[in-house]
Design a protein around this motif. Structure first.
Motif, PDB file in Angstrom:
ATOM      1  N   GLY B  63       0.812  -1.226   0.000  1.00 33.05           N
ATOM      2  CA  GLY B  63       0.000   0.000   0.000  1.00 33.05           C
ATOM      3  C   GLY B  63       0.836   1.264   0.000  1.00 33.05           C
ATOM      4  O   GLY B  63       0.317   2.344  -0.258  1.00 33.05           O
ATOM      5  N   ASN B 214      -7.563  -8.937   4.907  1.00 40.43           N
ATOM      6  CA  ASN B 214      -6.974  -7.599   4.822  1.00 40.43           C
ATOM      7  C   ASN B 214      -5.641  -7.481   5.545  1.00 40.43           C
ATOM      8  O   ASN B 214      -4.840  -6.627   5.223  1.00 40.43           O
ATOM      9  N   GLN B 222      -7.021  -7.127  -3.249  1.00 39.62           N
ATOM     10  CA  GLN B 222      -7.669  -5.955  -2.658  1.00 39.62           C
ATOM     11  C   GLN B 222      -9.128  -5.838  -3.062  1.00 39.62           C
ATOM     12  O   GLN B 222      -9.919  -6.712  -2.759  1.00 39.62           O
ATOM     13  N   ASP B 223      -9.475  -4.766  -3.767  1.00 36.36           N
ATOM     14  CA  ASP B 223     -10.896  -4.508  -4.015  1.00 36.36           C
ATOM     15  C   ASP B 223     -11.486  -5.399  -5.101  1.00 36.36           C
ATOM     16  O   ASP B 223     -12.666  -5.307  -5.406  1.00 36.36           O
TER      17      ASP B 223
END
Lengths: 274, 319, 353
Positions: B63, B214, B222-223
């Motif tokens: 990230g 997560n 991720q998304d």
């Protein structure tokens, strides 16, 4: 107890292919009494259900004065809209309507109106426009600036003549020159600047893609429109449509029940989270 | 740890070249440490390294890609960093690894089994292998070895996989050890019905919060996670055991030979479900097939990220 | 309080009472499940686990993680084989009574945050209302506040009765039972208990007071709703607060007051159901629009909304009540030790500077 989650069954009466990715659906409730009882105001929304896929929110774009069907225009973007686009005349879907607030058409009486729409953003404005034209004597000048990328991306082309006949000053524009196109050329905000409507005793209503809205708002400011004179209608991801599920809020306001219609002055009071 | 002063000095020295250094600081109560994102000398002062520093900070690295990041990492944490590098999910040039010799770790679930509700602990202190815990009712003296998370008992790391700076106390021993994976063996010895009942029982209380996903340093979809998408619609939004189990299996399969067994999934689970075992099992299979252990060699290509026309250990046609 | 209203349940009488109640009701009691403590239906031989705050609150009893809103079915029209007719069937919860016994006062108080939203607004939620009406809460007053407890910050307390029907106050090797509502009184009557003695009452009050004193003092939070509003556009602040957050749903799903939900359709063949499930505002998809636009694309923006909802938007809409019961689960269950108290206080102090 009335169950606000429960849709009414409606039948697809007519489908109009507006553009390559926009279709207009005319729906009638299966139960004729419901059609009779369905009272709404311009700007209110409905939740359309394709069972098995889900529900999505759209502005009812037929005018309240028209009682035969409810009309929704749908741009194909996600799962539900794709499914809606596969519907045929005679198919049955779920409808929860009306929901949300409406355009302040009463407060607009006696004023000049400038409507600025872009692309699918013309759909929510259509209901207001038709309402104003049906009550033409109550309003001053009604100017409409409507733009799209190309002539093929304009919706409601089959009605333009009628809008003009009923007293709308319709200015159409597309982003660049196209063969056979005889109306204006240029982005909507640029056309707005050329038209330069005077802010005195006028209300501006706008809806369109975010980038267009941004520059239209800037343009209206430059023309000295006050924030109270600028009205827009917002779109958010919604689920329940009744202010409970908690995702469409901007600070303390829930777009599904407190909106979708807001004045710029109201939006100024809210956190910047569009 | 004695090296903490030296570590702080080194971070202070390097901070001007870095956007942020990730370490640990004291959390909201005596038994919880918390990740610290250090950008000022004052924040560096708050840095701690002790057996309560349980979070694998490597999970934040993907990230922060594009930034110059320093990270305080135990030996096992560097294995996750190694795997992230192997998969090009982070850039070595952007990374400064402050490798610390692990002081051991406390599994808070095990601590709770010993001293009761952790919310009543007034203080905890460490003296070598002794752990002293005070609650309003009593003082307990415990053995750190008994409080180690399962992951510290099946794999021993003496050295980091990679390091820019290394901090070790002169008299410091490796706390983690390599013993038989009794949890996994116990599961493997169950018959299918027993094993199914075991997982049904545990996963029934899963709340689908996806803390396991997560917190996982290797979980990078991720998304786009299959658990959340409706297109394709592999999992329903319902909360029955089937959906929960399906997700765990997808997660484990996706991590086969990539999982560095850092145990964060299990530690993060608020419902204390022992889900690391599933990932371990898949890793054992990969190890048997390919002789490969994830994250230990920054230059190695993970076996499931490549292929051989003929795999040595796979004889699908009995040739 | 009417004399004779307070009853005494000796410790060994508790399971008999629960057994008695379970004849006519579903009784959910905290029970050990693996290393967690969960509310599970009482069955013969169930052991109550009352020493620890349950890992999850009793939220799902009134607001299940999955609620079927309706069932639907498409039927082929024999006259027009390419056409289908649609039928929708409402699926409201049944009227059986549920008793939650052994929740903490904060767990019961959580529903007082739900009530104005689901039961008092322009639109009433019939699913919530049906379950709420048929659920009775017997809360166990806390004797030992935990490090993460902050009920006193948000109007609660170790023996708070808001949202409870009966309060069980530890005393004299058992519990003084204090009915709070008529429903609660009926539940207590089932036990056939003796009146609590004045000594037992005094001890119960003393222990409750002691517990309250053991909580760390509550800060002044009156200005927090406005201060959070003012901090909205300070994204640096929110990025700092959210740095260690991993955007999972542990805090949300274990929160007794979080009520945001999703609605989705599950189907097979021509039939299916529309369900409502808990949703997590920390997830990127929560506000992700079909167009690709997302008003809250980063975890900092999502955390801002989460804390804003609880400590600013909700109190502004609902008589200054915080949408938080101070149970502390979001703190102790957070894998990264994010502390909402720290965020609220930082916001308060930040604006002060």
């Amino acid at each position: 107890m009335n169950n606000p989650y429960l849709p009414e069954i409606a039948i697809v009466k007519e489908i109009i292919q507006e553009t390559h990715n926009i279709k207009t659906f005319r729906l009638v409730f299966k139960d004729p009494d419901k059609m009779e009882q369905c009272v709404f105001e311009p700007g209110q929304v409905g939740q359309l259900s394709v069972f098995g896929t889900g529900e999505s929110t759209f502005v009812i774009n037929s005018p309240p004065t028209q009682k035969e069907y409810l009309q929704f225009s749908v741009m194909r973007a996600g799962e539900v809209t794709t499914k809606l686009h596969s519907l045929k005349v005679g198919d049955q879907i779920g409808v929860r309507a009306p929901l949300g607030n409406c355009f302040p058409y009463e407060a607009m009486k006696g004023k000049d109106i400038i409507i600025v729409g872009g692309g699918i953003g013309m759909a929510p404005l259509r209901t207001l426009l038709l309402y104003l034209l049906d009550n033409r004597q109550d309003y001053g000048e009604i100017k409409v600036i409507y733009g799209a990328r190309s002539p093929e991306d304009l919706c409601f082309t089959y009605e333009f003549e009628q809008w003009r006949q009923k007293g709308a000053d319709l200015v159409l524009t597309v982003d660049k020159e196209f063969p056979g196109w005889t109306e204006r050329v240029g982005f909507v905000p640029a056309v707005l600047a050329e038209e330069a409507p005077a802010p005195m005793n006028r209300v501006a209503i706008t809806c369109g893609p975010p980038i267009m809205i941004k520059f239209v708002l800037k343009g209206l400011k430059e023309l000295d429109f006050a924030d109270e004179q600028i009205i827009t209608t917002l779109e958010k991801r919604m689920k329940c449509g009744i202010g409970l599920c908690g995702r469409c809020n901007i600070g303390t306001k829930y777009v599904c029940v407190d909106g979708p219609v807001f004045t710029q002055a109201e939006l100024n009071e809210l956190p910047a989270e569009l | 740890m004695k090296y903490v002063a030296e570590l702080k000095a080194k971070i202070r020295e390097k901070l001007p070249e870095l956007d942020v250094v990730i370490g640990w600081k004291q959390g909201f109560d005596p038994v919880h440490a918390s990740p610290a994102f250090m950008t000022t000398p004052e924040e560096i002062e708050q840095l701690v390294v002790n057996p309560l520093c349980v979070q694998n900070l490597a999970t934040y690295l993907p990230g922060l890609k594009g930034k110059k990041v320093g990270i305080v990492a135990r030996e096992c944490d560097t294995r996750s960093i190694g795997e992230l590098l192997q998969e090009s999910l982070i850039e070595r040039e952007e990374l400064t690894v402050f490798s610390v010799k692990c002081p051991g770790a406390v599994d808070l679930v095990k601590l709770r089994q010993q001293v009761g509700d952790l919310g009543r602990v007034r203080s905890i202190s460490f003296d070598g292998p002794r752990v002293t815990v005070e609650t309003p009712d009593e003082s307990s003296s415990l053995d750190l070895g008994e409080l180690l998370p399962g992951k510290c008992r099946v794999m021993a790391y003496d050295e980091p996989v990679l390091a820019d700076f290394r901090f070790v106390d002169p008299d410091q021993d490796t706390v983690c050890r390599e013993e038989a994976d009794t949890d996994l063996v116990a599961l493997e010895q169950m018959d299918l019905d027993e094993r199914f009942a075991y997982w049904r029982g545990h996963l029934d209380r899963c709340i689908r919060c996806y803390a396991c996903r997560n917190v996982c340093p290797m979980c990078v979809c991720q998304d786009q996670c299959i658990a959340d998408t409706r297109d394709p619609h592999w999992l329903s939004a319902e909360t029955d055991v089937r959906q929960k189990w399906m997700f765990q299996l997808i997660h484990a399969m996706h991590l086969a030979g990539r999982c560095t067994e850092c145990g964060e999934c299990e530690r993060a689970c608020p419902m204390d479900i022992p889900i690391l075992t599933i990932r371990r099992k898949l890793n054992r299979e990969i190890h048997e097939l390919f002789g490969y252990t994830s994250g230990m060699d920054v230059d190695a290509v993970p076996p499931l990220l490549t292929f051989q026309p003929e795999e040595k250990s796979i004889t699908e046609r009995e040739w | 309080m009417v004399m004779g209203d307070l009853k005494f349940c000796p410790k060994e009488g508790l399971s008999r009472w629960v057994e008695e109640l379970s004849r006519e009701h579903t009784v959910l009691v905290p029970q050990q499940a693996g290393d967690a403590v969960e509310f599970l239906p009482f069955a013969e031989g169930s052991e109550l686990s009352l020493d620890r705050q349950p890992t999850a609150p009793p939220k799902k009893s009134v607001f299940p993680q999955t609620e079927t809103l309706m069932r639907f079915e498409y039927q082929k029209d024999p006259e027009h084989p390419d056409r289908q007719t649609l039928q929708i069937k409402e699926t409201l919860p049944g009227k059986e009574k549920t008793v939650i016994l052994g929740c903490r006062p904060c767990g019961a108080r959580g529903f007082s945050v739900f009530d104005p939203v689901f039961g008092q607004g322009e639109y009433l939620d019939p699913y919530y209302q049906a379950r709420r009406e048929h659920t009775v809460f017997v809360s166990l007053a806390c004797r030992h506040p935990e490090n993460t407890c902050f009920c006193n910050w948000v109007g609660g307390g170790p023996a708070d009765s808001a949202g409870s029907d009966v309060l069980m106050l530890p005393a004299g090797g058992g519990y003084v039972l204090r009915p709070v509502t008529d429903q609660g009184r009926q539940i207590v009557e089932v036990g056939g208990f003796e009146d609590a003695s004045p000594e037992q009452q005094t001890e119960a009050d003393r222990l409750a007071e002691e517990a309250a004193e053991n909580l760390s003092p509550a800060p002044e939070l009156e200005e927090v709703p406005d201060k959070l509003f003012e901090l909205f556009e300070n994204l640096d602040f929110w990025e700092l607060m959210a740095a260690k957050c991993i955007s999972c749903g542990a805090c949300t799903y274990l929160c007794p007051t979080c009520y945001c939900f999703n609605i989705s359709d599950e189907y097979s063949g021509l039939q299916g159901k529309r369900i409502r499930t808990w949703d997590n505002c920390m997830s990127n998809l929560f506000t992700h629009e079909a167009s690709g636009h997302n008003p809250r694309p980063t975890k900092a923006q999502r955390l801002r909304n989460r804390v804003g909802h609880k400590f600013s938007y909700y109190p502004k809409l609902h008589e200054q009540v915080f949408a938080c019961c101070g149970c502390g689960r979001c703190i102790k269950s957070c894998p990264m030790s994010v502390d909402i108290r720290e965020i609220v206080l930082s916001a308060k102090e930040y604006a002060d500077e």
